[in-house]
Design a protein around this motif. Structure first.
Motif, mmCIF file in Angstrom:
data_model
loop_
_atom_site.group_PDB
_atom_site.id
_atom_site.type_symbol
_atom_site.label_atom_id
_atom_site.label_comp_id
_atom_site.label_asym_id
_atom_site.label_seq_id
_atom_site.Cartn_x
_atom_site.Cartn_y
_atom_site.Cartn_z
ATOM 1 N N LYS A 1 21.700 2.967 42.883
ATOM 2 C CA LYS A 1 21.720 3.671 44.241
ATOM 3 C C LYS A 1 21.680 2.704 45.362
ATOM 4 O O LYS A 1 21.089 1.800 45.386
ATOM 5 N N ARG B 1 15.330 -6.281 34.015
ATOM 6 C CA ARG B 1 14.263 -5.374 34.774
ATOM 7 C C ARG B 1 12.949 -5.848 35.064
ATOM 8 O O ARG B 1 12.165 -5.485 34.511
ATOM 9 N N ASP C 1 19.904 -0.894 44.591
ATOM 10 C CA ASP C 1 18.752 -0.856 43.962
ATOM 11 C C ASP C 1 19.510 -1.617 42.385
ATOM 12 O O ASP C 1 20.118 -0.782 41.960
ATOM 13 N N ASP D 1 18.108 -1.176 39.440
ATOM 14 C CA ASP D 1 17.951 -0.243 38.263
ATOM 15 C C ASP D 1 18.710 0.925 38.249
ATOM 16 O O ASP D 1 19.315 1.294 37.611
ATOM 17 N N THR D 2 18.694 1.647 39.487
ATOM 18 C CA THR D 2 19.390 2.790 39.786
ATOM 19 C C THR D 2 20.946 2.631 40.096
ATOM 20 O O THR D 2 21.385 3.549 40.023
#
Length: 556
Positions: A538, A449, A533, A535-536
């Motif tokens: 989404k 990340r 994305d 991290d998400t």
RNA sequence: GCGGGUGUGGUUCAAUGGUAGAACGCGGGCUUCCCAAGCCUGAGACGAGGGUUCGAUUCCCUUCACCCGCUCCA
């Protein structure tokens, strides 16, 4: 977030670094070389981003700092002036009994301060020996405190030798006294130096030289010895006058530099944390001495808890400037993704400070192997410039028009390790989480990340299928469109999920996928792509026309 | 530099005094494939040097590297 055992964490990070091309061992095909590391494709991008962001923060976003790029090998006198020649070479001995490594020049001091040393000295004063107390001590305390001491192991012979030595020389020095009681007379022909911790025999001192030595010119002799710089800072001091003349800067102002430095560390450890070849980012910020500030402003601002140190003021002395730089540097670390709770500020105690330093703060990152220094911010007074003035015979004084005064400027030095910071970013980015696979089952995922600003690759571009020429062609068009703005990675191999995962381990924050809707299969979605994305997980549907803007907003 | 531990494909592991297997990863192929699917297929390793032996990845010595501790970190 990451649920990783501390013990295994570093090993996982090291192996990911190799697997994904962040960091390799130097000269690996020859078995490697201790203390040296190479950055692979992703690592070199990451490191480049770090340097770039530091340089920008220092020079591009400020008017009062200029850059320097000096040589690694400099005149050897520089290292005499800086004190490195004398302080970087220490004689070391190892105890043959307890195996401790000890600086030979500190042995007598440690013995004199030790409990056993003080006790034994007490039995021997004014040339007279209290034999009874001595033997009493041997049988009680001695066995516990210094089991390796010859006096303890073989008291009768040693006391005999001691008495004959005293008889021959009334003015036995403390060192001679300790040497005699450390030596077994029947086993040695010369006296030995005792280990301060166990009384055992120390090896002959060996020099541990922390500076790398080389020779300038084809003939290698003592005349032309030179050193690889053990820090980049000294070049800034050595070029201070030139830069002052040519940059049209006025004090207060700074000179910064990024470059390699070399130290022959006794024990390189903890992956790249302590390497023998490493890179530094250093700023020397030159300020008025407090007396001059007082003369000009009428007072020198005192620091107190909660004081505003964000905007430089005319009444700032070294203390406020030092606080200012601590604050600036902390903000910078936050801007590249190290949140405030991942590091600690360590204010060095008075007795820890080098003799010339007035204050020093270490910015320490919480590494898996311990909380360790990333950067030191020191208020060094005028020590360095004064030293170079002394050794070079050239004036380092500055004429201050405003104060109508001539002085050697004082300096505040934020000095950061690039490689340590890269390692901190890697450790900070590493995390394991769980994501559902195509059947909805949770699978473990390793994801780096990185803050988008430092991420080696900003965006991955994928055609959903590689055997459909229209998808591939469109994907390549999108890649070309993005290239001028950011580092792009194009990948068409394997299932789309696999490609996402590959980029997760590389720390790529965004994935752009070209699918059949992009080509117009669903009319309303023509010329749009999905942006995934990291991290998400989404996905956003974004028009190709708006893609550059969309991504730039998120990586700037 | 000392003490202890470890070295087998890219990674993580296995086996063996008769020259090595796997999983994942990687390359190629097939598949309207959005979170490491499937099928076919390919490449790839005993850290290095010496010794013992008919033969060493395995035993011995040396060396190098990595990990832990001591120490060092101006």
């Amino acid at each position: 977030m990451a649920e990783v055992k501390i013990n295994d964490l570093m090993e996982k990070i090291v192996s990911l670094c190799k697997r994904r091309g962040f960091i390799y061992q130097s000269s690996e095909i020859y078995g490697g070389i201790n203390g040296f590391w190479d950055y692979g494709p992703l690592g070199s991008e990451l490191k480049r981003n770090v340097r770039e962001l530091w340089w920008q923060a220092m020079t591009r976003f400020r008017d009062d700092i200029v850059g320097l790029d000096a040589t690694i090998i400099m005149h050897p006198k520089i290292w005499e002036a800086s004190g490195h020649v004398s302080t970087f070479a220490d004689p070391m001995s190892t105890c043959k009994v307890c195996k401790k490594l000890i600086r030979t020049d500190q042995v007598w001091e440690i013995i004199n301060d030790s409990e056993w040393g003080r006790t034994l000295s007490g039995f021997f004063s004014n040339g007279a020996l209290d034999e009874e107390k001595l033997l009493q001590w041997v049988h009680h305390r001695g066995h516990r405190q210094v089991p390796g001491l010859a006096l303890v192991k073989n008291p009768n012979e040693v006391v005999k030798a001691l008495k004959s030595a005293i008889a021959g020389n009334k003015d036995l020095s403390p060192q001679e006294f300790f040497k005699i009681i450390a030596t077994n007379p029947s086993a040695y022909t010369s006296l030995i130096t005792p280990c301060p911790y166990c009384g055992g025999e120390l090896t002959e001192p060996r020099m541990f030289n922390l500076m790398f030595k080389t020779h300038v010119g084809p003939v290698a002799d003592e005349e032309n010895v030179a050193y690889l710089r053990p820090e980049t800072a000294q070049a800034i001091f050595a070029q201070f006058k030139n830069i002052l003349e040519t940059s049209r800067q006025k004090i207060p102002f700074g000179i910064c530099q990024i470059g390699k430095a070399f130290r022959n560390e006794v024990t390189p450890r903890n992956f790249t944390f302590r390497s023998r070849e490493f890179e530094q980012m250093e700023l020397e910020f030159f300020i008025r001495p407090d007396e001059v500030v007082e003369k000009l402003a009428g007072k020198v601002a005192k620091w107190s808890e909660g004081a505003d140190v964000s905007q430089p003021q005319p009444d700032w002395g070294w203390e406020m400037w030092h606080r200012h730089w601590v604050e600036e540097r902390v903000k910078w670390y936050e801007s590249i993704g190290l949140s405030r709770d991942t590091f600690e500020l360590y204010w060095q105690q008075k007795e820890e400070l080098a003799h010339y330093a007035r204050a020093c703060v270490d910015i320490q990152f919480k590494f898996p192997f311990g909380t360790q220094e990333l950067e030191g911010i020191a208020a060094r007074g005028d020590f360095d410039l004064t030293q170079h003035q002394k050794f070079s015979g050239k004036s380092m004084e500055y004429f201050d028009e405003e104060a109508k005064a001539r002085y050697v400027p004082h300096v505040v030095e934020p000095s950061a390790g690039v490689d340590r910071l890269v390692l901190a970013l890697i450790c900070n980015a590493y995390s394991e989480d769980e994501v559902p696979d195509e059947s909805g089952k949770l699978e473990q995922r390793v994801v780096m990340r990185f803050h988008p600003r430092v991420a080696p690759i900003k965006v991955g571009v994928f055609p959903l299928l590689k055997n459909k020429p229209q998808l591939v062609q469109k994907a390549k068009e999108v890649r070309e469109m993005l290239r001028p703005y950011m580092s792009v990675f194009y990948d068409e191999a394997g299932a789309i999920g696999r490609r996402y995962r590959r980029q997760d381990e590389a720390g790529t924050p965004f994935g752009v996928t070209i699918d059949f809707d992009t080509l117009g299969e669903t009319n309303s979605l023509k010329d749009t792509v999905t942006v995934r994305d990291r991290d998400t997980l989404k996905q956003d549907r974004v028009k190709i026309d708006e893609l550059v803007h969309y991504l730039m907003e998120r990586i700037k």
